[in-house]
Design a protein around this motif. Structure first.
Motif, short mmCIF file in Angstrom:
data_model
loop_
_atom_site.label_atom_id
_atom_site.label_comp_id
_atom_site.label_asym_id
_atom_site.label_seq_id
_atom_site.Cartn_x
_atom_site.Cartn_y
_atom_site.Cartn_z
N UNK A 79 0.83 -1.21 0.00
CA UNK A 79 0.00 0.00 0.00
C UNK A 79 0.86 1.26 0.00
N UNK A 80 1.95 1.25 0.76
CA UNK A 80 2.83 2.42 0.82
C UNK A 80 3.51 2.67 -0.52
N UNK A 81 4.01 1.61 -1.17
CA UNK A 81 4.64 1.78 -2.48
C UNK A 81 3.62 2.15 -3.55
N UNK A 82 2.42 1.61 -3.44
CA UNK A 82 1.35 1.96 -4.38
C UNK A 82 1.12 3.47 -4.35
N UNK A 83 0.97 4.03 -3.17
CA UNK A 83 0.79 5.47 -3.02
C UNK A 83 1.99 6.24 -3.56
N UNK A 84 3.17 5.76 -3.24
CA UNK A 84 4.40 6.45 -3.64
C UNK A 84 4.55 6.52 -5.16
N UNK A 85 4.25 5.44 -5.86
CA UNK A 85 4.43 5.43 -7.32
C UNK A 85 3.48 6.38 -8.04
N UNK A 86 2.38 6.77 -7.39
CA UNK A 86 1.48 7.76 -7.98
C UNK A 86 1.98 9.18 -7.74
N UNK A 87 2.79 9.38 -6.71
CA UNK A 87 3.13 10.75 -6.29
C UNK A 87 4.62 11.04 -6.19
N UNK A 88 5.49 10.13 -6.59
CA UNK A 88 6.92 10.29 -6.35
C UNK A 88 7.52 11.49 -7.07
N UNK A 89 6.88 11.95 -8.11
CA UNK A 89 7.36 13.12 -8.85
C UNK A 89 6.16 13.98 -9.21
N UNK A 90 6.29 15.29 -9.06
CA UNK A 90 5.16 16.18 -9.32
C UNK A 90 4.68 16.13 -10.77
N UNK A 91 5.63 16.02 -11.71
CA UNK A 91 5.27 16.11 -13.13
C UNK A 91 4.91 14.76 -13.77
N UNK A 92 5.03 13.67 -13.05
CA UNK A 92 4.67 12.39 -13.65
C UNK A 92 4.35 11.34 -12.58
N UNK A 93 3.95 10.17 -13.04
CA UNK A 93 3.66 9.04 -12.17
C UNK A 93 3.98 7.77 -12.95
N UNK A 94 4.02 6.66 -12.26
CA UNK A 94 4.23 5.38 -12.92
C UNK A 94 2.88 4.68 -13.04
N UNK A 95 2.44 4.38 -14.25
CA UNK A 95 1.18 3.64 -14.39
C UNK A 95 1.35 2.24 -13.82
N UNK A 96 0.48 1.88 -12.91
CA UNK A 96 0.63 0.58 -12.25
C UNK A 96 -0.68 0.17 -11.59
N UNK A 97 -0.69 -1.06 -11.12
CA UNK A 97 -1.80 -1.58 -10.36
C UNK A 97 -1.27 -2.50 -9.28
N UNK A 98 -2.18 -3.12 -8.57
CA UNK A 98 -1.79 -4.09 -7.55
C UNK A 98 -2.39 -5.44 -7.88
N UNK A 99 -1.91 -6.46 -7.20
CA UNK A 99 -2.39 -7.81 -7.45
C UNK A 99 -3.89 -7.93 -7.19
N UNK A 100 -4.45 -7.03 -6.38
CA UNK A 100 -5.87 -7.09 -6.04
C UNK A 100 -6.76 -6.46 -7.10
N UNK A 101 -6.18 -5.70 -8.02
CA UNK A 101 -6.97 -5.02 -9.05
C UNK A 101 -7.54 -6.03 -10.05
N UNK A 102 -8.77 -5.79 -10.45
CA UNK A 102 -9.43 -6.67 -11.43
C UNK A 102 -8.68 -6.67 -12.76
N UNK A 103 -8.04 -5.54 -13.09
CA UNK A 103 -7.33 -5.44 -14.37
C UNK A 103 -5.81 -5.60 -14.22
N UNK A 104 -5.37 -6.29 -13.19
CA UNK A 104 -3.92 -6.46 -12.94
C UNK A 104 -3.21 -7.05 -14.16
#
Length: 150
Positions: free
Chosen positions: A43-68
């Motif tokens: 959960x912590x890394x999931x949040x971080x990958x969306x916000x680690x840089x102001x100008x971009x993010x890493x598109x990603x999901x988690x194992x729990x996502x229906x579209x993983x």
């Protein structure tokens, strides 16, 4: 043959290094799985990958996502490979599994300032080498560039 790369983190934390390495994998057209030891860290890394840089993010999901399965990057707390990744990152003590040979590349990131993490990485190095994987060791120089040491 699977390449196993060990990244010795001393100058920067995982949160600074991981996004850059994942971005480089995506630039090469590789799907990525990132394995963590537990759901709290996931959960912590999931949040971080969306916000680690102001100008971009890493598109990603988690194992729990229906579209993983359709995600370019998936965070998982288990040894599964929900998005048919070619590259697997092992962080915070996640270990090589029996499926390691099914990847093009395994990247082990470990905190070189933590004696326990260092000992664990050494053990994983021996396992990977003894299994016949092509193992390399990377360390940052004074300028922050990664240098192949072994």
């Amino acid at each position: 043959m699977t390449d196993v790369l060990f990244y010795h983190l001393q100058r920067q934390p995982l949160e600074a290094v991981l996004p850059t390495l994942v971005e480089k994998s995506l630039e090469r057209g590789w799907r990525v799985a990132i394995e963590v030891p537990d759901r709290e860290r996931l959960a912590a890394l999931d949040d971080h990958l969306w916000t680690y840089r102001e100008e971009s993010f890493l598109p990603h999901g988690t194992q729990a996502d229906a579209d993983a399965a359709s995600q370019p990057v998936v965070l998982t707390a288990s040894p599964d490979n929900p998005n048919a990744a070619a590259v697997r990152f092992l962080v915070d003590g996640a270990t090589l599994g029996v499926e390691a040979g099914s990847y093009d590349r395994i990247v082990v990131l470990f905190d070189g300032n933590d004696d326990e993490a260092l000992a664990e990485a050494r053990g994983q190095w021996r396992v990977a080498r003894d299994e016949g994987y092509d193992v390399t060791y990377w360390q940052q120089d004074e300028q922050g560039r990664w240098q192949k040491k072994a």
